[in-house]
Write a protein that holds these residues in place. Structure first.
Motif, mmCIF file in Angstrom:
data_model
loop_
_atom_site.group_PDB
_atom_site.id
_atom_site.type_symbol
_atom_site.label_atom_id
_atom_site.label_comp_id
_atom_site.label_asym_id
_atom_site.label_seq_id
_atom_site.Cartn_x
_atom_site.Cartn_y
_atom_site.Cartn_z
ATOM 1 N N UNK A 261 39.088 32.334 42.047
ATOM 2 C CA UNK A 261 39.352 33.491 41.190
ATOM 3 C C UNK A 261 39.278 33.087 39.713
ATOM 4 N N UNK A 262 39.822 31.923 39.394
ATOM 5 C CA UNK A 262 39.785 31.461 38.012
ATOM 6 C C UNK A 262 38.352 31.249 37.539
ATOM 7 N N UNK A 263 37.557 30.607 38.365
ATOM 8 C CA UNK A 263 36.163 30.347 37.989
ATOM 9 C C UNK A 263 35.397 31.660 37.861
ATOM 10 N N UNK A 264 35.697 32.636 38.708
ATOM 11 C CA UNK A 264 35.017 33.937 38.653
ATOM 12 C C UNK A 264 35.277 34.646 37.328
ATOM 13 N N UNK A 265 36.342 34.281 36.641
ATOM 14 C CA UNK A 265 36.640 34.892 35.340
ATOM 15 C C UNK A 265 35.556 34.604 34.313
ATOM 16 N N UNK A 266 34.781 33.535 34.528
ATOM 17 C CA UNK A 266 33.717 33.194 33.576
ATOM 18 C C UNK A 266 32.586 34.220 33.593
ATOM 19 N N UNK A 267 32.546 35.075 34.614
ATOM 20 C CA UNK A 267 31.498 36.097 34.702
ATOM 21 C C UNK A 267 31.910 37.398 34.021
ATOM 22 N N UNK A 268 33.146 37.476 33.533
ATOM 23 C CA UNK A 268 33.645 38.700 32.896
ATOM 24 C C UNK A 268 33.229 38.728 31.436
ATOM 25 N N UNK A 269 32.542 39.768 31.052
ATOM 26 C CA UNK A 269 32.077 39.930 29.676
ATOM 27 C C UNK A 269 32.921 41.012 29.003
ATOM 28 N N UNK A 270 33.917 40.589 28.257
ATOM 29 C CA UNK A 270 34.801 41.538 27.593
ATOM 30 C C UNK A 270 34.079 42.233 26.442
ATOM 31 N N UNK A 271 34.334 43.517 26.300
ATOM 32 C CA UNK A 271 33.768 44.262 25.185
ATOM 33 C C UNK A 271 34.522 43.924 23.907
ATOM 34 N N UNK A 272 33.858 44.160 22.770
ATOM 35 C CA UNK A 272 34.494 43.845 21.487
ATOM 36 C C UNK A 272 35.815 44.581 21.331
#
Length: 279
Positions: A261-272
């Protein structure tokens, strides 16, 4: 399963790592003392981290003490050019699970010998002074690490739990590759240290990157998590990666599912606007 998609950072200018690493404190026993209840599980977590593209593992001689380093040395190929292992020296432990600063230069020289043995390596990639010792001159401790670097026993020197003033004093003695301080979306007391690292091009390793789960007071994090079909903890990691190009989060766990789950966070692209909302 999502593999590590974080950007990279060059530690010390020559050790390129994915920016999401793994903190190996939790692969020990209760209170960070002794063996884990399930040694096989601890090894599986380490192996899975590498499989997922984690190439930066952070530990310390005080985790166990010695247990985390030994498990890493026995489980992973610490001599591989594709893996960077960082460790720390400068804290003593006891049966009450206290953390006792000990920055005596002779002790630090001895500690790194023990760390090299447990990690099964001739040279430690990144050796960090774990915490300034009020009973030892700070410069004397840093000089000891500088000498270890000059002797080729450690490749790069880092600091942990330091102020901007201490960072600047250390930089007068030896090149500092990283600083590891407590920092997360809920606790930004060391924003000035992060800013200094950005200015100097030094890696900033935020320990407690998930605030030990205490994220209730972070306004908007659950709404953002829902929008991305993610957990609040994944958003906390994604925020750290987006907040600065020099952050190197090292979430730790003793659970393979949590690791994934932690590694999967690297795929999250937060908006500005989401980054601004969490700022």
């Amino acid at each position: 399963m999502v593999e590590n998609q974080s950007d990279t950072f060059d530690i010390g200018g020559d050790l390129t790592v994915n920016r999401l690493g793994f903190g190996a404190m939790r692969i020990t026993g209760e209170g960070i003392i002794g063996e884990p209840d399930d040694v096989g599980n601890a090894r599986a977590v380490l192996e899975r981290a590498v499989e997922l593209g984690v190439d930066f593992v952070d530990t310390a001689d005080s985790y166990g003490p010695g247990v985390s380093e030994r498990l890493i040395g026995e489980t992973l190929d610490t001599a591989s050019e594709d893996l960077v292992v960082a460790t720390k020296g400068g804290l003593l432990r006891n049966t009450d699970a206290d953390w006792l600063p000990h920055g005596d230069p002779d002790y630090l020289r001895n500690a790194q010998l023990c760390s090299r043995d447990r990690l099964r390596t001739e040279q430690i990639d990144l050796y960090q002074f774990h915490r300034p010792d009020p009973d030892t001159d700070f410069e004397d401790s840093v000089h000891a690490l500088a000498e270890l670097k000059d002797e080729g026993l450690v490749r790069h020197v880092g600091l942990s739990n330091v102020s901007v003033d201490q960072l600047d004093r250390a930089r007068d003695i030896v090149e500092i590759a990283t600083v590891q301080n407590e920092y997360n979306v809920a606790n930004r007391e060391d924003e000035d240290v992060l800013a200094a690292c950005e200015n100097y091009g030094i890696g900033f390793i935020p320990w407690f990157p998930l605030a030990a789960g205490e994220l209730d007071d972070v306004d908007g994090i659950d709404r953002i998590a829902s929008r991305h079909d993610a957990s609040r903890y994944q958003i906390a990691l994604a925020w750290l990666l987006a907040h600065s190009d020099v952050t190197l989060p090292i979430p730790g766990t003793a659970n393979v599912a949590h690791l994934e789950e932690n590694v999967a966070a690297t795929a999250i692209d937060l908006r500005d606007e989401e980054i601004d909302r969490l700022a």
